[in-house]
Design a protein around this motif. Sequence first.
Motif, short mmCIF file in Angstrom:
data_model
loop_
_atom_site.label_atom_id
_atom_site.label_comp_id
_atom_site.label_asym_id
_atom_site.label_seq_id
_atom_site.Cartn_x
_atom_site.Cartn_y
_atom_site.Cartn_z
N THR A 1 31.03 -0.35 -11.71
CA THR A 1 32.28 -0.06 -11.01
C THR A 1 33.43 -0.91 -11.56
O THR A 1 34.54 -0.41 -11.76
CB THR A 1 32.11 -0.32 -9.49
OG1 THR A 1 31.14 0.62 -8.99
CG2 THR A 1 33.41 -0.14 -8.74
N ASP B 1 32.58 7.72 -9.59
CA ASP B 1 31.76 6.52 -9.39
C ASP B 1 30.58 6.86 -8.49
O ASP B 1 30.76 7.08 -7.29
CB ASP B 1 32.61 5.40 -8.79
CG ASP B 1 31.92 4.04 -8.90
OD1 ASP B 1 30.79 3.96 -9.43
OD2 ASP B 1 32.52 3.04 -8.46
N GLU B 2 29.40 6.91 -9.05
CA GLU B 2 28.17 7.24 -8.31
C GLU B 2 28.35 8.51 -7.47
O GLU B 2 28.10 8.49 -6.26
CB GLU B 2 27.75 6.07 -7.41
CG GLU B 2 27.63 4.76 -8.17
CD GLU B 2 26.22 4.20 -8.21
OE1 GLU B 2 25.29 4.86 -7.71
OE2 GLU B 2 26.06 3.10 -8.76
N VAL C 1 24.92 2.06 -2.06
CA VAL C 1 25.71 1.35 -3.06
C VAL C 1 27.07 1.05 -2.46
O VAL C 1 27.88 1.94 -2.26
CB VAL C 1 25.85 2.19 -4.33
CG1 VAL C 1 26.71 1.47 -5.34
CG2 VAL C 1 24.48 2.47 -4.90
N GLU D 1 30.68 -0.06 -2.64
CA GLU D 1 31.73 -0.22 -3.64
C GLU D 1 32.78 -1.17 -3.07
O GLU D 1 33.29 -0.94 -1.99
CB GLU D 1 32.36 1.11 -3.99
CG GLU D 1 31.37 2.16 -4.45
CD GLU D 1 30.54 1.72 -5.65
OE1 GLU D 1 29.57 2.38 -5.95
OE2 GLU D 1 30.86 0.69 -6.29
MG LIG Z 1 29.24 0.43 -8.37
#
Ligand SMILES: [Mg+2]
Length: 327
Positions: free
Chosen positions: A46, A160-161, A322, A324
């Motif tokens: 990230t 992002d993901e 996850v 962020e």
């Molecule tokens: Mg990340």
Amino acid sequence: MIDQPVIQLRDVRKRYGDFMAVNGIDLDVHSGEIFGILGPNGAGKTTTLEMIEGLRAPDSGTITLAGFDAVRQNDEVRKIIGVQLQSTSLFPYLSAQELLELFGHFYGISNPVARATDLLAKVNLTDKGQSRMEQLSGGQQQRLSIALALVNSPVVSFLDEPTTGLDPHARRNLWQTILDVRASGSTVVLTTHYMDEAEQLCDRIAIMDGGNVIACDTPAALIRSLPQDAVVKATSSQPLEWTTGQLAALPGATSADITTADVGSHLAIGTADVQATIVALLNLADAHAVRLDNLASTSASLEDVFLALTGRTYANTDDADVAEGVA
Ligand SMILES: [Mg+2]
Ligand SMILES: Nc1ncnc2c1ncn2[C@@H]1O[C@H](COP(=O)(O)OP(=O)(O)O)[C@@H](O)[C@H]1O
């Protein structure tokens, strides 16, 4: 110009206090590819993405996007990129169609209504135009947030993901959306901690670990770089006295691992010649009057690449939450 990478990173570093999150990385992303940044949680994915997007400044090194410096020409960069936002709570009272129109106005595009309708169709949400974010499933929300990132017809789209937390069916749908984004002419840069996603969706991947890019190539080339083509595995309900050296010396074998306990043994042999290794293994078993169970061979995968590069097994946490760190 044609051979010029659309994104170029040289010796890029970012530290948080004493902690080196990104430790001097080089990357080249080519126009028209789906480029994946793959790595476990905390690898620096990230941070890397947000530095390319111009949301975080690197401590040192250079980042260019379509020839613009990501730091000094931040305004230019913002105009030509699309960033998939994680937040699902923005403008909670607006419908999908209205949100897309609003973003169209932000970017000053000429016909926001038509653009919104087009984008809904592109991400397969035409019949959800009147729904608000909170009324959509997780996969639909992700597709809408990708549509929002596409309003300005970006040169590069950043995700992002994008599939974290989605069920397998929704993941497949999202992969198709991402393929469609590339087909429409945008380069795609995405992060993922899913090995299978990187292997099946991405044209090229950078594997990150501990702030470093430890490998970067097509999935096929990364797998080809391994000495083994496959891993032969078997178990035995009787403890075996075989050694790793003995197994690694079998025809075709490139590596071997055997664990033995009172209840029996597990063995795994990396091989460049599955047939020769299996034949030799069965002969060895015959000669020792050993019965092998669960004999199987699996093709080498990115998991094996990660293991070969780091000496660690890639713990693929399918339901990983996850977090962020951007507010
Ligand atoms: Mg990340
Ligand atoms: N704003 C921040 N302040 C301090 N540490 C951070 C911050 N953002 C990320 N980190 C740390 O930097 C490392 C890399 O984070 P990140 O880039 O989010 O990794 P990834 O996306 O691969 O999970 C992690 O150990 C994380 O805890």
